[in-house]
Design a protein around this motif. Sequence first.
Motif, short mmCIF file in Angstrom:
data_model
loop_
_atom_site.label_atom_id
_atom_site.label_comp_id
_atom_site.label_asym_id
_atom_site.label_seq_id
_atom_site.Cartn_x
_atom_site.Cartn_y
_atom_site.Cartn_z
N TYR A 144 0.78 -1.11 -0.08
CA TYR A 144 0.19 -0.12 0.11
C TYR A 144 0.89 1.34 -0.05
CZ TYR A 144 0.85 -0.28 5.06
OH TYR A 144 1.30 -0.32 6.25
N GLY A 145 0.23 2.40 -0.12
CA GLY A 145 0.97 3.54 -0.10
C GLY A 145 1.80 3.72 -1.56
N ILE A 146 1.20 3.03 -2.51
CA ILE A 146 1.79 3.40 -3.75
C ILE A 146 1.51 4.64 -4.38
CG2 ILE A 146 2.21 2.31 -6.12
CD1 ILE A 146 1.29 -0.59 -4.88
N PRO A 147 2.26 5.43 -5.08
CA PRO A 147 2.08 6.55 -5.60
C PRO A 147 0.99 6.44 -6.75
CG PRO A 147 4.38 6.51 -5.58
CD PRO A 147 3.90 5.27 -4.92
N GLY A 148 -0.16 7.19 -6.68
CA GLY A 148 -1.29 6.95 -7.34
C GLY A 148 -2.27 6.14 -7.01
N LEU A 149 -2.17 5.22 -5.84
CA LEU A 149 -3.08 4.16 -5.44
C LEU A 149 -4.00 4.88 -4.67
CD1 LEU A 149 -3.95 1.03 -5.34
CD2 LEU A 149 -2.71 1.01 -3.11
N SER A 150 -5.30 5.21 -5.14
CA SER A 150 -6.56 5.72 -4.15
C SER A 150 -6.75 4.52 -3.24
CB SER A 150 -7.72 6.21 -4.99
OG SER A 150 -8.16 5.00 -5.66
N ASN A 151 -7.60 5.35 -2.14
CA ASN A 151 -7.91 4.73 -1.02
C ASN A 151 -9.06 3.59 -1.65
OD1 ASN A 151 -6.54 5.73 0.71
ND2 ASN A 151 -8.37 6.97 1.71
N GLU A 152 -9.75 4.10 -2.73
CA GLU A 152 -10.89 2.99 -3.36
C GLU A 152 -10.18 1.80 -3.92
OE1 GLU A 152 -10.93 6.51 -3.60
OE2 GLU A 152 -12.41 6.60 -1.99
N GLU A 153 -9.00 2.10 -4.93
CA GLU A 153 -8.48 0.97 -5.27
C GLU A 153 -7.63 0.21 -4.24
OE1 GLU A 153 -7.06 3.26 -9.46
OE2 GLU A 153 -5.82 3.49 -7.61
N TRP A 154 -7.23 0.70 -3.13
CA TRP A 154 -6.60 -0.13 -2.23
C TRP A 154 -7.65 -1.18 -1.61
CZ3 TRP A 154 -3.00 -2.78 -0.43
CH2 TRP A 154 -3.00 -3.19 0.90
N ILE A 155 -8.83 -0.48 -1.39
CA ILE A 155 -9.79 -1.47 -0.73
C ILE A 155 -10.20 -2.36 -1.92
CG2 ILE A 155 -12.49 -1.34 -0.38
CD1 ILE A 155 -12.14 1.51 0.85
N THR A 156 -10.01 -2.10 -3.20
CA THR A 156 -10.47 -3.10 -4.28
C THR A 156 -9.24 -4.11 -4.17
OG1 THR A 156 -11.64 -1.53 -5.75
CG2 THR A 156 -10.81 -3.52 -6.73
N ILE B 94 -7.65 -5.26 -1.47
CA ILE B 94 -7.92 -6.05 -0.23
C ILE B 94 -9.19 -6.85 -0.59
CG2 ILE B 94 -8.51 -6.03 2.20
CD1 ILE B 94 -7.43 -3.03 2.28
N GLU B 95 -10.16 -6.38 -1.26
CA GLU B 95 -11.36 -7.26 -1.14
C GLU B 95 -11.00 -8.36 -2.61
OE1 GLU B 95 -14.37 -4.48 -2.26
OE2 GLU B 95 -14.83 -4.16 -0.01
N THR B 96 -10.04 -8.06 -3.67
CA THR B 96 -9.89 -9.18 -4.43
C THR B 96 -9.06 -10.18 -3.75
OG1 THR B 96 -9.58 -7.38 -5.95
CG2 THR B 96 -8.75 -9.55 -6.67
N ALA B 97 -8.10 -9.53 -2.94
CA ALA B 97 -7.19 -10.86 -1.90
C ALA B 97 -8.20 -11.44 -1.08
CB ALA B 97 -6.46 -10.00 -1.17
N LEU B 98 -9.30 -11.08 -0.62
CA LEU B 98 -10.09 -11.70 0.21
C LEU B 98 -11.07 -12.79 -0.51
CD1 LEU B 98 -11.24 -8.89 2.76
CD2 LEU B 98 -9.97 -11.07 3.39
N SER B 99 -11.27 -12.29 -2.01
CA SER B 99 -12.12 -13.12 -2.44
C SER B 99 -11.59 -14.63 -2.64
CB SER B 99 -12.42 -12.59 -3.87
OG SER B 99 -11.49 -12.39 -4.83
N PHE B 100 -10.28 -14.59 -2.56
CA PHE B 100 -9.59 -15.95 -2.90
C PHE B 100 -9.40 -16.77 -1.63
CE2 PHE B 100 -7.99 -13.52 -6.45
CZ PHE B 100 -8.26 -14.37 -7.39
N ASN B 101 -9.95 -16.09 -0.42
CA ASN B 101 -10.23 -17.06 0.68
C ASN B 101 -8.83 -17.57 1.05
OD1 ASN B 101 -11.89 -17.52 2.72
ND2 ASN B 101 -12.57 -19.55 1.41
N VAL B 102 -7.78 -16.81 1.02
CA VAL B 102 -6.57 -17.04 1.80
C VAL B 102 -6.13 -16.79 3.21
CG1 VAL B 102 -5.30 -16.77 -0.46
CG2 VAL B 102 -5.46 -14.80 1.18
N PRO B 103 -5.67 -17.78 3.89
CA PRO B 103 -5.75 -17.57 5.51
C PRO B 103 -4.75 -16.71 5.89
CG PRO B 103 -4.54 -19.70 4.81
CD PRO B 103 -5.04 -19.02 3.48
N HIS B 104 -3.99 -16.02 5.09
CA HIS B 104 -2.76 -15.17 5.79
C HIS B 104 -2.26 -14.18 4.54
CE1 HIS B 104 1.21 -13.65 7.01
NE2 HIS B 104 1.09 -14.20 8.38
N ILE B 105 -2.45 -12.77 4.87
CA ILE B 105 -1.91 -11.63 4.07
C ILE B 105 -0.91 -10.96 4.79
CG2 ILE B 105 -2.99 -9.58 2.96
CD1 ILE B 105 -5.67 -11.07 2.76
N SER B 106 0.03 -10.49 4.08
CA SER B 106 1.15 -9.69 4.54
C SER B 106 0.79 -8.44 3.79
CB SER B 106 2.63 -10.21 4.48
OG SER B 106 2.62 -11.55 4.98
#
Length: 377
Positions: free
Chosen positions: A158-170, A172-184
């Motif tokens: 996160y904190g990538i230049p140009g990455l909006s909060n809305e895109e960051w939420i997307t 996170i949600e995309t990561a969650l959609s794969f149902n993985v048990p660990h995120i760094s």
Amino acid sequence: MAGIYIHIPFCKQACYYCDFHFSTSLKKKDELIQCLVKELQLRKNELQNDTIETIYFGGGTPSLLNRVELELLVNTVYENYPVIINPEITLEANPDDLSNDIIIELSDSPINRLSIGIQSFFERDLKLMNRAHNKNEAKACLSAATQYFNNISIDLIYGIPGLSNEEWITNIETALSFNVPHISCYALTVEPKTALETFIKKGIIDNVDDDLAQEQFHILVDKLETSGFVNYELSNFGKPHFFSKNNSSYWLGKSYLGIGPSAHSFDGDQRSWNVSNNTKYIKSIQKNKLPSEIEILTATDKFNEYVMTGLRTIWGVSLKKVENDFGTNYKKYLLQQSEIYIKEQLLYIDDDKLLTTKKGKFLSDGIASNLFKINLV
Ligand code: SF4
């Protein structure tokens, strides 16, 4: 219990933000793997009283190794060290290396945990960071990997230049959609002498915005905690029973052996690190000589390290442990220095533990450095 970390110092291309040790030339790969085997053999008596509970292939890009090469290294560990039944064996992998066939092959190898460097699901971010994969590869590899592995971690930035909060939420949600048990998740940092630093200095890429990164960290914590993840370390979120055993052992002060160029080792009293140069590493190991430097840790070093790691985790800093291991003066000093942060609600004391509040967590490294002891009182 202890862990073994094996550094694979090769990458297909250099990500602009990266300051890890790696080479983009794979010419010396075979020779280097032979040296990793030899280093494992040479150091077999270093962890005398410990049983190995984790083996971690980090890098660099360990997924550049094939199954035979990985098995050779894992077998060498088993031949030379006592290993618990069913150790955690993690492979850091990049999406462009994880085709369906490779994932199936890996699922039939000793590797039982994948840590996949996704970083972002947006093409613009991947290009800005010069990642070797694209967003379709990121999604395809996760779809395949989750069919064959149940213990998977995803890395995001996160904190990538140009990455909006809305895109960051997307993201996170995309990561969650794969149902993985660990995120760094890591904040993009501008390390000295990286291409990213040069591009920012030249105005080609916007500088990172610390306030935005902090906002995105709080969005992350809220979203993942609502989805059943525990933020057990500043950058790490796991479902119960899926905290990384390898990483947790660093934060809990357990011993580990670091094999390969640039790898660090720790045995409770001293820290050592191998030379960050593939050619020098190979030459030295071929002469049966460990290419490492050693630092003996003083009580102050150990205290500072404990405060730094403790404040990043849900285990906090135990005041009893500080008193027992370092003495009453250290405990008094710690409580004195913490006072201001407790007033500002960045730290709190729960029973015997000094911990960061939700508000203080993102700032934990800075707070910890102000609690460090410089000289004995
Ligand atoms: S793949 Fe990983 S180690 Fe290699 S350059 Fe990119 S971030 Fe660094």
